[in-house]
Design an enzyme around this catalytic site. Structure first.
Site, PDB file in Angstrom:
ATOM      1  N   LYS A  22      -5.940  27.992 -27.762  1.00 56.95           N
ATOM      2  CA  LYS A  22      -4.798  28.888 -28.009  1.00 56.95           C
ATOM      3  C   LYS A  22      -3.571  28.420 -27.226  1.00 56.95           C
ATOM      4  O   LYS A  22      -2.477  28.301 -27.776  1.00 56.95           O
ATOM      5  CB  LYS A  22      -5.162  30.318 -27.582  1.00 56.95           C
ATOM      6  N   ASN A  23      -3.777  28.147 -25.937  1.00 53.28           N
ATOM      7  CA  ASN A  23      -2.629  27.850 -25.083  1.00 53.28           C
ATOM      8  C   ASN A  23      -2.035  26.468 -25.328  1.00 53.28           C
ATOM      9  O   ASN A  23      -0.954  26.163 -24.820  1.00 53.28           O
ATOM     10  CB  ASN A  23      -3.004  28.008 -23.606  1.00 53.28           C
ATOM     11  N   CYS A 117       4.284  42.801 -18.507  1.00 54.72           N
ATOM     12  CA  CYS A 117       3.078  43.018 -19.301  1.00 54.72           C
ATOM     13  C   CYS A 117       1.965  43.488 -18.381  1.00 54.72           C
ATOM     14  O   CYS A 117       2.151  43.579 -17.169  1.00 54.72           O
ATOM     15  CB  CYS A 117       2.694  41.784 -20.094  1.00 54.72           C
ATOM     16  N   ARG A 122       5.742  38.668 -14.941  1.00 56.70           N
ATOM     17  CA  ARG A 122       5.900  37.489 -15.784  1.00 56.70           C
ATOM     18  C   ARG A 122       7.362  37.231 -16.119  1.00 56.70           C
ATOM     19  O   ARG A 122       7.781  37.278 -17.285  1.00 56.70           O
ATOM     20  CB  ARG A 122       5.040  37.609 -17.038  1.00 56.70           C
ATOM     21  N   ASP A 307      -7.179  32.615 -15.644  1.00 59.92           N
ATOM     22  CA  ASP A 307      -7.771  33.159 -16.870  1.00 59.92           C
ATOM     23  C   ASP A 307      -9.294  33.316 -16.766  1.00 59.92           C
ATOM     24  O   ASP A 307      -9.905  33.983 -17.599  1.00 59.92           O
ATOM     25  CB  ASP A 307      -7.429  32.260 -18.075  1.00 59.92           C
ATOM     26  N   ARG A 399      -6.674  38.306 -29.775  1.00 57.66           N
ATOM     27  CA  ARG A 399      -5.509  37.452 -29.530  1.00 57.66           C
ATOM     28  C   ARG A 399      -5.957  36.071 -29.064  1.00 57.66           C
ATOM     29  O   ARG A 399      -5.235  35.098 -29.258  1.00 57.66           O
ATOM     30  CB  ARG A 399      -4.618  38.066 -28.448  1.00 57.66           C
TER      31      ARG A 399
HETATM   32  C1  UD1 Z   1       0.223  30.601 -19.212  1.00 59.53           C
HETATM   33  C2  UD1 Z   1      -0.970  30.913 -20.102  1.00 59.53           C
HETATM   34  C3  UD1 Z   1      -1.831  32.029 -19.485  1.00 59.53           C
HETATM   35  C4  UD1 Z   1      -2.199  31.677 -18.033  1.00 59.53           C
HETATM   36  C5  UD1 Z   1      -0.960  31.315 -17.227  1.00 59.53           C
HETATM   37  C6  UD1 Z   1      -1.287  30.800 -15.833  1.00 59.53           C
HETATM   38  C7  UD1 Z   1      -0.132  30.416 -22.304  1.00 59.53           C
HETATM   39  C8  UD1 Z   1       0.296  30.923 -23.627  1.00 59.53           C
HETATM   40  N1  UD1 Z   1      -0.502  31.327 -21.397  1.00 59.53           N
HETATM   41  O1  UD1 Z   1       1.039  31.772 -19.178  1.00 59.53           O
HETATM   42  O2  UD1 Z   1      -3.020  32.153 -20.267  1.00 59.53           O
HETATM   43  O3  UD1 Z   1      -2.814  32.798 -17.439  1.00 59.53           O
HETATM   44  O4  UD1 Z   1      -0.229  30.258 -17.909  1.00 59.53           O
HETATM   45  O5  UD1 Z   1      -2.147  29.727 -15.900  1.00 59.53           O
HETATM   46  O6  UD1 Z   1      -0.190  29.231 -22.080  1.00 59.53           O
HETATM   47  N2  UD1 Z   1       6.874  32.856 -13.324  1.00 59.53           N
HETATM   48  C9  UD1 Z   1       8.097  33.154 -12.771  1.00 59.53           C
HETATM   49  N3  UD1 Z   1       9.226  32.761 -13.447  1.00 59.53           N
HETATM   50  C10 UD1 Z   1       9.171  32.077 -14.626  1.00 59.53           C
HETATM   51  C11 UD1 Z   1       7.910  31.788 -15.180  1.00 59.53           C
HETATM   52  C12 UD1 Z   1       6.770  32.186 -14.500  1.00 59.53           C
HETATM   53  O7  UD1 Z   1       8.188  33.755 -11.702  1.00 59.53           O
HETATM   54  O8  UD1 Z   1      10.227  31.757 -15.196  1.00 59.53           O
HETATM   55  C13 UD1 Z   1       5.654  33.302 -12.618  1.00 59.53           C
HETATM   56  C14 UD1 Z   1       4.816  34.304 -13.427  1.00 59.53           C
HETATM   57  O9  UD1 Z   1       5.280  35.616 -13.257  1.00 59.53           O
HETATM   58  C15 UD1 Z   1       3.439  34.078 -12.854  1.00 59.53           C
HETATM   59  C16 UD1 Z   1       3.441  32.577 -12.522  1.00 59.53           C
HETATM   60  O10 UD1 Z   1       4.798  32.175 -12.497  1.00 59.53           O
HETATM   61  O11 UD1 Z   1       3.286  34.820 -11.678  1.00 59.53           O
HETATM   62  C17 UD1 Z   1       2.707  31.709 -13.515  1.00 59.53           C
HETATM   63  O12 UD1 Z   1       3.156  32.012 -14.831  1.00 59.53           O
HETATM   64  P1  UD1 Z   1       3.176  30.930 -16.004  1.00 59.53           P
HETATM   65  O13 UD1 Z   1       2.458  29.703 -15.561  1.00 59.53           O
HETATM   66  O14 UD1 Z   1       4.574  30.773 -16.475  1.00 59.53           O
HETATM   67  O15 UD1 Z   1       2.318  31.671 -17.104  1.00 59.53           O
HETATM   68  P2  UD1 Z   1       2.538  31.667 -18.661  1.00 59.53           P
HETATM   69  O16 UD1 Z   1       3.125  30.360 -19.103  1.00 59.53           O
HETATM   70  O17 UD1 Z   1       3.218  32.929 -19.056  1.00 59.53           O
END
Ligand code: UD1
Length: 416
Positions: A22-23, A117, A122, A307, A399
């Site tokens: 998925k990711n 969420c 996030r 995850d 999902r």
């Molecule tokens: C992706 C994965 C999700 C996984 C996560 C962490 C997908 C679709 N989802 O989510 O399954 O749990 O990686 O491995 O690939 N953050 C900020 N600012 C930003 C972006 C992120 O502060 O602009 C923080 C987030 O709040 C979180 C951390 O960084 O605490 C990691 O988030 P991120 O790696 O971005 O997760 P996703 O890409 O949303």
């Protein structure tokens, strides 16, 4: 699927085939926006999140047709809109991944600002500051991110304070069409980033450093189309492994890539799960003994994946001994704990740390899933527990897990 009813306590035996990731599929489908050529993407899992992204792409004018069981032909020759509306972004935060490609190719994107969420804030600040550093003008208005670029984005040096999978992907996609070189420092190293990078390279992008924390992208004027086969879902594979560790039995996993699972496999081995690597599959077996308690601390790849934290909590709840589980990526990702307590688990939580006093048995109960990986954890707990477990809130599980009910049934689970 609204509810699942599980009669637990039966060991699992048989084989399971792991679906496409998925990711990895979500960013790769988003990357289809980067050029007008036809792309043929295979090993795409049949999941609600993939359906949501495809609806979003179609609403923008992208043509998508299914050409095989898990293969899609995607053509983004002309778009009728550059907008990702609230109702779709609200369903799936990964919709933000269209922002970078739209801006890079069309110089314009309007994407609903993702809210918080269940598992945490996030934020998307790093997505936005990275694009701004590349020359984009961004305003937030009426709940939407409105991004514009006069001409091509400009390559630049970016540094991320936190490791972010989504921000690394979004900026990598934006940078492939930018003018000049972009360097992403403290980039995420997840296998899904490498898969996206390989796909972009296959379609003409110039990227080096994939799998390291410094990714360098030399912008090109155009990408072509082509084919790409999505990597197997490492979290799905690990979820079935966690199920066997919790419930017991012997299962053969096909299409799993163990190279992506070093941290999880090391912890599962510590808990007592046995692995036998065969030529094209992995056999996993749990003896009749209770699992051993294992401490877990989540971290960006190659660390232990957040995850898998919820499914591993179930193993520890059933283990001999006491363990400490520390969640470091998301602020609110222990919501499965109160539900597991309803099934008899001895778990206390302080801040983002759970202390688990294992016990030999859980018992069935009515529980509610709060998010995708919590759903998987409750299903595993239900399979291990004595008696009947009824899980609601299961819209989350569809999902991210293809055919989870049928796959567990195939292993002998009593699940309806
Ligand atoms: C992706 C994965 C999700 C996984 C996560 C962490 C997908 C679709 N989802 O989510 O399954 O749990 O990686 O491995 O690939 N953050 C900020 N600012 C930003 C972006 C992120 O502060 O602009 C923080 C987030 O709040 C979180 C951390 O960084 O605490 C990691 O988030 P991120 O790696 O971005 O997760 P996703 O890409 O949303």
């Amino acid at each position: 699927m609204n509810k699942l009813c599980i009669h637990g306590g039966r060991q699992l035996h048989g084989s399971v085939s792991v679906s496409g990731s998925k990711n990895a599929a979500l960013p790769i489908l988003s990357a289809c926006l980067l050029s007008g050529g036809e792309k043929h993407i295979s090993n795409v899992p049949n999941l609600k999140d993939v359906e949501t992204l495809m609806s979003l792409l179609k609403a923008m004018g992208v043509k998508i047709s299914q050409t095989g069981a898990s293969t899609y032909c995607v053509s983004a020759k002309k778009l009728s809109s550059y907008t990702a509306p609230y109702d779709l972004v609200k369903k799936m935060r990964a919709s933000i991944l269209v922002l970078g490609p739209l801006l890079a190719r069309f110089g314009s994107a309007i994407v609903s600002f993702p809210g918080g969420c269940a598992i945490g804030n996030r934020s998307v600040d790093m997505h936005l500051t990275g694009l701004q550093a590349m020359g984009a003008q961004i305003i937030i208005e009426h709940g939407y991110i409105k991004a514009e670029s006069e001409g091509r984005l400009k390559g630049t040096e970016i540094y991320h304070d936190t490791v972010s999978v989504g921000a690394t992907e979004n900026l990598m996609m934006a940078a492939v069409l930018a003018d000049g070189k972009t360097v992403i420092n403290n980039a995420a190293r997840e296998p899904e980033i490498i898969d996206l990078g390989k796909c972009l390279i296959k379609w003409g992008a110039k990227i080096t450093g994939l799998g390291s924390s410094k990714i360098e992208i030399e912008g090109v004027e155009k990408l072509s189309g082509g084919t790409f086969n999505v990597m197997p879902d490492r979290i799905e594979a690990a979820t079935y492994m966690a199920a066997i560790a919790s419930v017991g039995g012997k299962v053969t996993l096909f299409n799993a890539n163990i190279n992506h699972l070093s941290a999880v496999i090391a912890k599962l081995k510590e808990s007592g799960l046995n692995f036998f690597l065969k030529e094209n599959c992995i056999e996993i077996e749990m003896s009749n003994e209770q699992p051993k308690a294992v401490d877990i601390k989540t971290a960006p790849y190659p660390g232990f994946p957040t995850d898998m934290q919820a499914p591993f909590t179930v193993i520890n709840a059933l283990a001999k001994g006491t363990s400490v589980i520390e969640e470091t990526i998301f602020e609110n990702r222990l919501m499965h704990v109160p539900e597991l307590r309803r099934m008899g688990a001895n778990i206390s939580v302080k801040d983002n740390i759970a202390r688990v006093d294992g016990r030999a048995e859980l018992f069935g109960a009515e529980v509610t899933a709060s998010d995708l990986r919590a759903s998987a954890a409750l299903i595993i707990a239900g399979l291990a527990a004595k008696g009947e477990t009824i899980i609601s809130g299961l819209e989350h599980v569809e999902r991210g897990y293809e055919d989870i009910q049928d796959k567990f049934k195939q292993l002998g689970a009593e699940i309806t």
